[in-house]
Design a protein around this motif. Structure first.
Motif, PDB file in Angstrom:
ATOM      1  N   THR A   1     -13.512   6.841   2.702  1.00  0.00           N
ATOM      2  CA  THR A   1     -12.185   6.564   2.444  1.00  0.00           C
ATOM      3  C   THR A   1     -11.180   6.387   3.288  1.00  0.00           C
ATOM      4  O   THR A   1     -11.210   7.284   4.169  1.00  0.00           O
ATOM      5  CB  THR A   1     -11.947   7.522   1.097  1.00  0.00           C
ATOM      6  N   LYS A   2     -10.392   5.348   3.395  1.00  0.00           N
ATOM      7  CA  LYS A   2      -9.520   5.194   4.305  1.00  0.00           C
ATOM      8  C   LYS A   2      -8.290   6.022   3.786  1.00  0.00           C
ATOM      9  O   LYS A   2      -7.987   5.905   2.482  1.00  0.00           O
ATOM     10  CB  LYS A   2      -9.059   3.615   4.515  1.00  0.00           C
ATOM     11  N   MET A   3      -7.371   6.669   4.477  1.00  0.00           N
ATOM     12  CA  MET A   3      -6.206   7.114   4.459  1.00  0.00           C
ATOM     13  C   MET A   3      -5.219   7.085   5.222  1.00  0.00           C
ATOM     14  O   MET A   3      -5.371   6.734   6.248  1.00  0.00           O
ATOM     15  CB  MET A   3      -6.376   8.829   3.860  1.00  0.00           C
ATOM     16  N   LYS A   4      -3.906   7.121   4.685  1.00  0.00           N
ATOM     17  CA  LYS A   4      -2.632   7.018   5.723  1.00  0.00           C
ATOM     18  C   LYS A   4      -1.727   7.818   5.170  1.00  0.00           C
ATOM     19  O   LYS A   4      -1.401   8.348   4.056  1.00  0.00           O
ATOM     20  CB  LYS A   4      -2.109   5.527   5.641  1.00  0.00           C
ATOM     21  N   VAL A   5      -0.829   8.234   6.232  1.00  0.00           N
ATOM     22  CA  VAL A   5       0.373   9.031   6.010  1.00  0.00           C
ATOM     23  C   VAL A   5       1.585   8.447   6.650  1.00  0.00           C
ATOM     24  O   VAL A   5       1.603   7.709   7.627  1.00  0.00           O
ATOM     25  CB  VAL A   5       0.207  10.584   6.566  1.00  0.00           C
ATOM     26  N   GLN A   6       2.669   8.817   6.015  1.00  0.00           N
ATOM     27  CA  GLN A   6       3.914   8.170   6.690  1.00  0.00           C
ATOM     28  C   GLN A   6       4.255   9.326   7.824  1.00  0.00           C
ATOM     29  O   GLN A   6       4.635  10.402   7.301  1.00  0.00           O
ATOM     30  CB  GLN A   6       5.167   7.876   5.665  1.00  0.00           C
TER      31      GLN A   6
ATOM     32  N   LYS B   1       7.563  10.843  17.578  1.00  0.00           N
ATOM     33  CA  LYS B   1       8.151  10.858  18.645  1.00  0.00           C
ATOM     34  C   LYS B   1       8.024   9.613  19.398  1.00  0.00           C
ATOM     35  O   LYS B   1       9.278   8.913  20.192  1.00  0.00           O
ATOM     36  CB  LYS B   1       8.180  11.951  19.592  1.00  0.00           C
ATOM     37  N   LYS B   2       6.887   8.985  19.462  1.00  0.00           N
ATOM     38  CA  LYS B   2       6.600   7.762  20.242  1.00  0.00           C
ATOM     39  C   LYS B   2       7.051   6.460  19.367  1.00  0.00           C
ATOM     40  O   LYS B   2       6.991   5.467  19.911  1.00  0.00           O
ATOM     41  CB  LYS B   2       5.277   7.617  20.450  1.00  0.00           C
ATOM     42  N   GLY B   3       7.440   6.624  18.144  1.00  0.00           N
ATOM     43  CA  GLY B   3       8.005   5.548  17.413  1.00  0.00           C
ATOM     44  C   GLY B   3       7.159   5.094  16.387  1.00  0.00           C
ATOM     45  O   GLY B   3       7.251   4.011  15.745  1.00  0.00           O
ATOM     46  N   TYR B   4       5.815   5.524  16.270  1.00  0.00           N
ATOM     47  CA  TYR B   4       4.972   5.289  15.007  1.00  0.00           C
ATOM     48  C   TYR B   4       5.254   5.495  13.882  1.00  0.00           C
ATOM     49  O   TYR B   4       5.756   6.738  13.584  1.00  0.00           O
ATOM     50  CB  TYR B   4       3.221   5.610  15.601  1.00  0.00           C
ATOM     51  N   LYS B   5       5.051   4.806  12.749  1.00  0.00           N
ATOM     52  CA  LYS B   5       5.488   5.265  11.527  1.00  0.00           C
ATOM     53  C   LYS B   5       4.566   5.703  10.478  1.00  0.00           C
ATOM     54  O   LYS B   5       4.860   6.335   9.524  1.00  0.00           O
ATOM     55  CB  LYS B   5       6.394   3.891  10.817  1.00  0.00           C
ATOM     56  N   GLU B   6       3.215   5.290  10.954  1.00  0.00           N
ATOM     57  CA  GLU B   6       2.036   5.774  10.078  1.00  0.00           C
ATOM     58  C   GLU B   6       0.941   6.293  10.881  1.00  0.00           C
ATOM     59  O   GLU B   6       0.762   5.921  11.964  1.00  0.00           O
ATOM     60  CB  GLU B   6       1.532   4.676   9.142  1.00  0.00           C
ATOM     61  N   LEU B   7       0.086   6.995  10.343  1.00  0.00           N
ATOM     62  CA  LEU B   7      -1.141   7.367  10.839  1.00  0.00           C
ATOM     63  C   LEU B   7      -2.290   7.286   9.811  1.00  0.00           C
ATOM     64  O   LEU B   7      -2.218   7.505   8.693  1.00  0.00           O
ATOM     65  CB  LEU B   7      -1.225   8.976  11.364  1.00  0.00           C
ATOM     66  N   TYR B   8      -3.239   6.700  10.401  1.00  0.00           N
ATOM     67  CA  TYR B   8      -4.695   6.293   9.528  1.00  0.00           C
ATOM     68  C   TYR B   8      -5.815   7.305   9.893  1.00  0.00           C
ATOM     69  O   TYR B   8      -5.683   7.962  11.056  1.00  0.00           O
ATOM     70  CB  TYR B   8      -4.917   4.836   9.969  1.00  0.00           C
ATOM     71  N   LEU B   9      -6.744   7.470   8.787  1.00  0.00           N
ATOM     72  CA  LEU B   9      -7.904   7.935   9.185  1.00  0.00           C
ATOM     73  C   LEU B   9      -8.959   7.581   8.308  1.00  0.00           C
ATOM     74  O   LEU B   9      -8.618   6.737   7.157  1.00  0.00           O
ATOM     75  CB  LEU B   9      -7.912   9.767   8.946  1.00  0.00           C
TER      76      LEU B   9
ATOM     77  N   TYR C   1      -6.016  16.755   4.183  1.00  0.00           N
ATOM     78  CA  TYR C   1      -5.183  15.355   4.419  1.00  0.00           C
ATOM     79  C   TYR C   1      -4.172  15.250   3.456  1.00  0.00           C
ATOM     80  O   TYR C   1      -3.011  14.738   3.645  1.00  0.00           O
ATOM     81  CB  TYR C   1      -6.373  14.295   4.625  1.00  0.00           C
ATOM     82  N   LYS C   2      -4.491  15.577   2.102  1.00  0.00           N
ATOM     83  CA  LYS C   2      -3.597  15.301   0.709  1.00  0.00           C
ATOM     84  C   LYS C   2      -2.751  16.242   1.193  1.00  0.00           C
ATOM     85  O   LYS C   2      -1.218  16.168   0.718  1.00  0.00           O
ATOM     86  CB  LYS C   2      -4.435  15.710  -0.334  1.00  0.00           C
ATOM     87  N   LYS C   3      -2.880  17.743   1.571  1.00  0.00           N
ATOM     88  CA  LYS C   3      -1.697  18.669   1.849  1.00  0.00           C
ATOM     89  C   LYS C   3      -0.615  18.102   2.868  1.00  0.00           C
ATOM     90  O   LYS C   3       0.556  18.274   2.658  1.00  0.00           O
ATOM     91  CB  LYS C   3      -2.349  19.910   2.440  1.00  0.00           C
ATOM     92  N   PHE C   4      -1.168  17.243   3.746  1.00  0.00           N
ATOM     93  CA  PHE C   4      -0.364  16.692   4.751  1.00  0.00           C
ATOM     94  C   PHE C   4       0.454  15.390   4.168  1.00  0.00           C
ATOM     95  O   PHE C   4       1.091  14.724   5.031  1.00  0.00           O
ATOM     96  CB  PHE C   4      -1.115  16.441   6.033  1.00  0.00           C
ATOM     97  N   GLY C   5       0.022  14.892   3.047  1.00  0.00           N
ATOM     98  CA  GLY C   5       0.688  13.738   2.668  1.00  0.00           C
ATOM     99  C   GLY C   5      -0.197  12.272   2.667  1.00  0.00           C
ATOM    100  O   GLY C   5       0.416  11.410   2.261  1.00  0.00           O
ATOM    101  N   PHE C   6      -1.407  12.440   3.231  1.00  0.00           N
ATOM    102  CA  PHE C   6      -2.166  11.224   3.349  1.00  0.00           C
ATOM    103  C   PHE C   6      -2.518  10.850   1.923  1.00  0.00           C
ATOM    104  O   PHE C   6      -2.769  11.683   0.941  1.00  0.00           O
ATOM    105  CB  PHE C   6      -3.512  11.560   4.024  1.00  0.00           C
ATOM    106  N   GLN C   7      -2.519   9.579   1.786  1.00  0.00           N
ATOM    107  CA  GLN C   7      -2.893   9.093   0.394  1.00  0.00           C
ATOM    108  C   GLN C   7      -4.086   7.931   0.790  1.00  0.00           C
ATOM    109  O   GLN C   7      -4.073   7.290   2.006  1.00  0.00           O
ATOM    110  CB  GLN C   7      -1.760   8.210  -0.053  1.00  0.00           C
TER     111      GLN C   7
END
Length: 174
Positions: free
Chosen positions: A7-12, A133-141, A154-160
């Protein structure tokens, strides 16, 4: 390696980070090329017996990590990839690459005997904070379905969960 359904997930990303105080003998630092042997050992014992383990050897992991660092999945972000070390032993790691200019948590691993102690949360927080801090807005996994402990963190960190394929994600970022 593993062909199981994922499953792909991302977080702001944001400036909020989860940091907790660590024991005196514990440090968190960025990954260095000289960490190859320690990372190989961490991967071997961290994945052995897990849903993601497919019979890999220490040598298999060493080759994978070398390829990862050399850019197999896009540029490896040394300054956003972190290790948690206690008494000179690597206990947890978060390894980040840029896949087509999109930051991805490529590997996340903690030694089994050190799970549920907040170690991975610490390295992931450092990685997320560095990317922000480097200006990225999202992280995927991408997480293996059935890896419930990883999905919980991951869900605890807000990944959806997201349903987009990588081509759609890349197009959306252009």
């Amino acid at each position: 390696m593993n062909k199981a359904k994922r499953t792909k997930m991302k977080v702001q990303l944001s400036s909020a980070a989860f940091f907790q105080s660590l024991k005196e003998s514990t440090t968190i630092r960025t990954v260095q090329e000289s960490d190859l042997a320690a990372l190989s050992t961490l991967f071997y014992y961290g994945y052995k017996g897990s849903i993601d383990y497919q019979g890999e050897t220490l040598n298999t992991y060493e080759k994978e990590i070398k390829a990862l660092i050399k850019g197999l999945y896009g540029p490896f972000l040394f300054d956003s990839s972190y290790l948690l070390i206690r008494k000179e032993k690597v206990l947890s790691a978060s390894l980040i690459t840029l896949f087509q200019n999109i930051p991805i948590l490529m590997y996340a691993v903690t030694l089994p005997e050190h799970k549920c102690k907040g170690f991975f949360s610490q390295v992931l927080s450092h990685s997320m904070n560095s990317l922000y801090k480097k200006g990225y807005k999202e992280l995927y996994l991408v997480v293996t379905n059935g890896n419930h402990s990883a999905q919980y963190i991951y869900k605890k960190f807000g990944f959806q969960e997201i349903s987009l394929d990588w081509n759609e994600i890349v197009q959306d970022k252009k």
